[in-house]
Motif scaffolding. Sequence first.
Motif, PDB file in Angstrom:
ATOM      1  N   ASP A  89      51.448   4.060  -8.772  1.00  0.00           N
ATOM      2  CA  ASP A  89      52.541   4.895  -9.295  1.00  0.00           C
ATOM      3  C   ASP A  89      53.840   4.132  -9.483  1.00  0.00           C
ATOM      4  O   ASP A  89      54.558   4.335 -10.459  1.00  0.00           O
ATOM      5  CB  ASP A  89      52.864   6.034  -8.312  1.00  0.00           C
ATOM      6  N   HIS A 118      60.237  22.346   0.419  1.00  0.00           N
ATOM      7  CA  HIS A 118      61.010  22.854   1.562  1.00  0.00           C
ATOM      8  C   HIS A 118      62.272  22.018   1.789  1.00  0.00           C
ATOM      9  O   HIS A 118      62.513  21.023   1.094  1.00  0.00           O
ATOM     10  CB  HIS A 118      60.121  22.896   2.806  1.00  0.00           C
ATOM     11  N   PRO A 173      63.162   6.176  -3.996  1.00  0.00           N
ATOM     12  CA  PRO A 173      63.767   7.068  -3.002  1.00  0.00           C
ATOM     13  C   PRO A 173      62.710   7.940  -2.325  1.00  0.00           C
ATOM     14  O   PRO A 173      61.996   8.680  -3.003  1.00  0.00           O
ATOM     15  CB  PRO A 173      64.737   7.931  -3.827  1.00  0.00           C
ATOM     16  N   SER A 213      59.903   7.859  -8.210  1.00  0.00           N
ATOM     17  CA  SER A 213      59.393   8.525  -7.009  1.00  0.00           C
ATOM     18  C   SER A 213      58.545   9.722  -7.398  1.00  0.00           C
ATOM     19  O   SER A 213      58.586  10.189  -8.538  1.00  0.00           O
ATOM     20  CB  SER A 213      60.536   8.957  -6.084  1.00  0.00           C
ATOM     21  N   GLN A 234      54.341  15.773  -4.177  1.00  0.00           N
ATOM     22  CA  GLN A 234      53.080  16.493  -4.419  1.00  0.00           C
ATOM     23  C   GLN A 234      53.363  17.964  -4.736  1.00  0.00           C
ATOM     24  O   GLN A 234      54.138  18.597  -4.030  1.00  0.00           O
ATOM     25  CB  GLN A 234      52.200  16.449  -3.173  1.00  0.00           C
ATOM     26  N   GLY A 275      61.522   9.844   1.784  1.00  0.00           N
ATOM     27  CA  GLY A 275      61.844  10.107   3.182  1.00  0.00           C
ATOM     28  C   GLY A 275      61.161   9.049   4.046  1.00  0.00           C
ATOM     29  O   GLY A 275      60.259   8.327   3.587  1.00  0.00           O
ATOM     30  N   TYR A 316      44.332   7.001  -1.100  1.00  0.00           N
ATOM     31  CA  TYR A 316      45.602   7.617  -1.515  1.00  0.00           C
ATOM     32  C   TYR A 316      46.757   6.615  -1.659  1.00  0.00           C
ATOM     33  O   TYR A 316      47.459   6.591  -2.671  1.00  0.00           O
ATOM     34  CB  TYR A 316      45.900   8.686  -0.462  1.00  0.00           C
ATOM     35  N   LYS A 362      54.721  20.921   4.124  1.00  0.00           N
ATOM     36  CA  LYS A 362      54.144  21.986   3.298  1.00  0.00           C
ATOM     37  C   LYS A 362      52.813  22.442   3.869  1.00  0.00           C
ATOM     38  O   LYS A 362      52.382  23.564   3.635  1.00  0.00           O
ATOM     39  CB  LYS A 362      53.882  21.479   1.875  1.00  0.00           C
ATOM     40  N   GLN A 369      57.340   8.115   4.197  1.00  0.00           N
ATOM     41  CA  GLN A 369      56.616   7.403   3.134  1.00  0.00           C
ATOM     42  C   GLN A 369      56.860   5.899   3.164  1.00  0.00           C
ATOM     43  O   GLN A 369      56.358   5.155   2.312  1.00  0.00           O
ATOM     44  CB  GLN A 369      57.011   7.958   1.754  1.00  0.00           C
ATOM     45  N   PHE A 371      57.890  12.012 -10.810  1.00  0.00           N
ATOM     46  CA  PHE A 371      56.655  12.647 -11.270  1.00  0.00           C
ATOM     47  C   PHE A 371      56.073  13.540 -10.179  1.00  0.00           C
ATOM     48  O   PHE A 371      56.380  13.401  -8.994  1.00  0.00           O
ATOM     49  CB  PHE A 371      55.626  11.578 -11.682  1.00  0.00           C
ATOM     50  N   ILE A 397      63.665  15.712   8.552  1.00  0.00           N
ATOM     51  CA  ILE A 397      63.766  17.100   9.000  1.00  0.00           C
ATOM     52  C   ILE A 397      62.461  17.503   9.693  1.00  0.00           C
ATOM     53  O   ILE A 397      61.371  17.283   9.166  1.00  0.00           O
ATOM     54  CB  ILE A 397      64.049  18.028   7.787  1.00  0.00           C
ATOM     55  N   LEU A 445      54.999   2.533   1.126  1.00  0.00           N
ATOM     56  CA  LEU A 445      55.671   1.646   0.179  1.00  0.00           C
ATOM     57  C   LEU A 445      55.609   0.194   0.624  1.00  0.00           C
ATOM     58  O   LEU A 445      55.564  -0.723  -0.207  1.00  0.00           O
ATOM     59  CB  LEU A 445      57.107   2.098  -0.035  1.00  0.00           C
TER      60      LEU A 445
HETATM   61  P1  TYM Z   1      55.501  14.668  -0.298  1.00  0.00           P
HETATM   62  O1  TYM Z   1      55.141  15.525  -1.456  1.00  0.00           O
HETATM   63  O2  TYM Z   1      54.874  14.941   1.026  1.00  0.00           O
HETATM   64  O3  TYM Z   1      57.063  14.677  -0.083  1.00  0.00           O
HETATM   65  C1  TYM Z   1      57.994  14.420  -1.140  1.00  0.00           C
HETATM   66  C2  TYM Z   1      59.203  13.688  -0.594  1.00  0.00           C
HETATM   67  O4  TYM Z   1      59.796  14.452   0.475  1.00  0.00           O
HETATM   68  C3  TYM Z   1      59.928  13.634   1.642  1.00  0.00           C
HETATM   69  N1  TYM Z   1      59.707  14.496   2.825  1.00  0.00           N
HETATM   70  C4  TYM Z   1      60.569  14.602   3.862  1.00  0.00           C
HETATM   71  N2  TYM Z   1      61.756  14.028   4.104  1.00  0.00           N
HETATM   72  C5  TYM Z   1      62.380  14.378   5.255  1.00  0.00           C
HETATM   73  N3  TYM Z   1      61.884  15.271   6.171  1.00  0.00           N
HETATM   74  C6  TYM Z   1      60.686  15.859   5.951  1.00  0.00           C
HETATM   75  N4  TYM Z   1      60.211  16.747   6.822  1.00  0.00           N
HETATM   76  C7  TYM Z   1      59.965  15.533   4.765  1.00  0.00           C
HETATM   77  N5  TYM Z   1      58.773  15.939   4.230  1.00  0.00           N
HETATM   78  C8  TYM Z   1      58.625  15.285   3.061  1.00  0.00           C
HETATM   79  C9  TYM Z   1      58.858  12.566   1.508  1.00  0.00           C
HETATM   80  O5  TYM Z   1      59.197  11.389   2.219  1.00  0.00           O
HETATM   81  C10 TYM Z   1      58.822  12.312   0.013  1.00  0.00           C
HETATM   82  O6  TYM Z   1      59.788  11.355  -0.364  1.00  0.00           O
HETATM   83  N6  TYM Z   1      52.795  10.515  -1.079  1.00  0.00           N
HETATM   84  C11 TYM Z   1      54.023  11.208  -1.463  1.00  0.00           C
HETATM   85  C12 TYM Z   1      54.123  11.471  -2.929  1.00  0.00           C
HETATM   86  C13 TYM Z   1      54.022  10.236  -3.761  1.00  0.00           C
HETATM   87  C14 TYM Z   1      55.004   9.230  -3.913  1.00  0.00           C
HETATM   88  C15 TYM Z   1      54.439   8.291  -4.829  1.00  0.00           C
HETATM   89  C16 TYM Z   1      56.290   9.023  -3.389  1.00  0.00           C
HETATM   90  C17 TYM Z   1      52.956   9.909  -4.533  1.00  0.00           C
HETATM   91  N7  TYM Z   1      53.208   8.738  -5.166  1.00  0.00           N
HETATM   92  C18 TYM Z   1      55.138   7.143  -5.206  1.00  0.00           C
HETATM   93  C19 TYM Z   1      56.969   7.873  -3.776  1.00  0.00           C
HETATM   94  C20 TYM Z   1      56.409   6.950  -4.676  1.00  0.00           C
HETATM   95  C21 TYM Z   1      54.038  12.571  -0.753  1.00  0.00           C
HETATM   96  O7  TYM Z   1      53.019  13.113  -0.416  1.00  0.00           O
HETATM   97  O8  TYM Z   1      55.274  13.126  -0.659  1.00  0.00           O
END
Ligand code: TYM
Length: 339
Positions: A137, A14, A147, A5, A8, A149, A130, A204, A152, A42, A192, A156
């Motif tokens: 990835d 948060h 894993p 997983s 960013q 949220g 994207y 964020k 995403q 990563f 959340i 997937l």
């Molecule tokens: P990112 O950086 O926005 O968020 C990272 C992880 O946090 C989860 N998440 C949340 N879960 C619950 N409530 C929220 N408010 C909330 N905000 C964020 C996201 O679901 C995520 O799991 N595109 C992805 C990064 C990514 C990625 C991947 C993930 C790039 N390549 C390959 C999985 C597999 C992203 O921007 O997540």
Amino acid sequence: MRVVSGIQPTGKPHLGNYLGAIRNYVKLQDEAQAAGGTCCIFLADLHAISLPHDPAELHSATLEMVATLVACGLDPAKTVLFNQAQVPAHAELQWLLMGTARMGWLNRMTQWKDKAGKNREGQSVALFGYPVLQAADVLLYQATHVPVGEDQKQHLELARDIAQKFNNDFASDEKPVFTLPDPFIPESAARIMSLRDGSKKMSKSDPSDMSRISLTDDADTMAQKVKKAKTDPEPLPGEVAGLEGRPEALNLVTIYAALGETTPEAVLAEHGGQGFGQFKPALAEKLVEVLAPIRNRFVELNDDREELDAILARGAAQAREMGRPTLDAAYTALGLVRG
Ligand code: TYM
């Protein structure tokens, strides 16, 4: 079992990232180890350039995210922890998959629609492409568990579609190039929402810092943010059905339950009938109880920039090895000649 997983490294991690994703990385890291599998987490720094960004801040934000992940319990001795930019195979495989991904599939992505808004023509091609990088990835490492949220999940599903089409078009049934990945969203992975608007996810990129609890907030800041969180005048109901049409109240109860690893039903059984004047201080206390130890570890780790860089360098070396066979197989399947 191969867990993969990404997160960013833009802005501060948060509570949504923690309760929705990071906490599950830590659980799966241990499960993968017990099962003789591998866990790769990563920093999606290549994804971070799809929106306007400040190059001077990206390196520092990347190291801060490493410190945060380790402070949350990811152990670089158990997990391959790295950033995409040090593993060129991510960008290479993205390009190889570009021939398979369809415009129509990408056009349906809700994150693209949300982020582009009415100005699609003015967006970077990277923002549109994207999800193809995201597919690369996970496919690069033959991921079995991803894993994430809830937000995403669609990306997937797209990764699965790309893998399926690539296998159909360029590989035999007996020897597929890619494993179809499964999004892994355990029930405990809470969604959340913003503290200012219960219909928007905590993010964020929200311009208001009051909308989110950052993992690096101190206890007073957390208490202030909870105090100012939007609510309604009604007391908490005794049952979850009573939260319908009350997104802010539902969000605070969800957060409380997720922090205590219990259910909203159990929280309402205990706190039903209370007004927010009573519930909010209890929530702030719970937040501090769970997040203060993480913050303390973060502050210690974040000072040692050399060690953080070294963690990434070690992880990247491992990741480059792990990804090589799949990248080679993808080039070969496409008939591309390499020396
Ligand atoms: P990112 O950086 O926005 O968020 C990272 C992880 O946090 C989860 N998440 C949340 N879960 C619950 N409530 C929220 N408010 C909330 N905000 C964020 C996201 O679901 C995520 O799991 N595109 C992805 C990064 C990514 C990625 C991947 C993930 C790039 N390549 C390959 C999985 C597999 C992203 O921007 O997540």
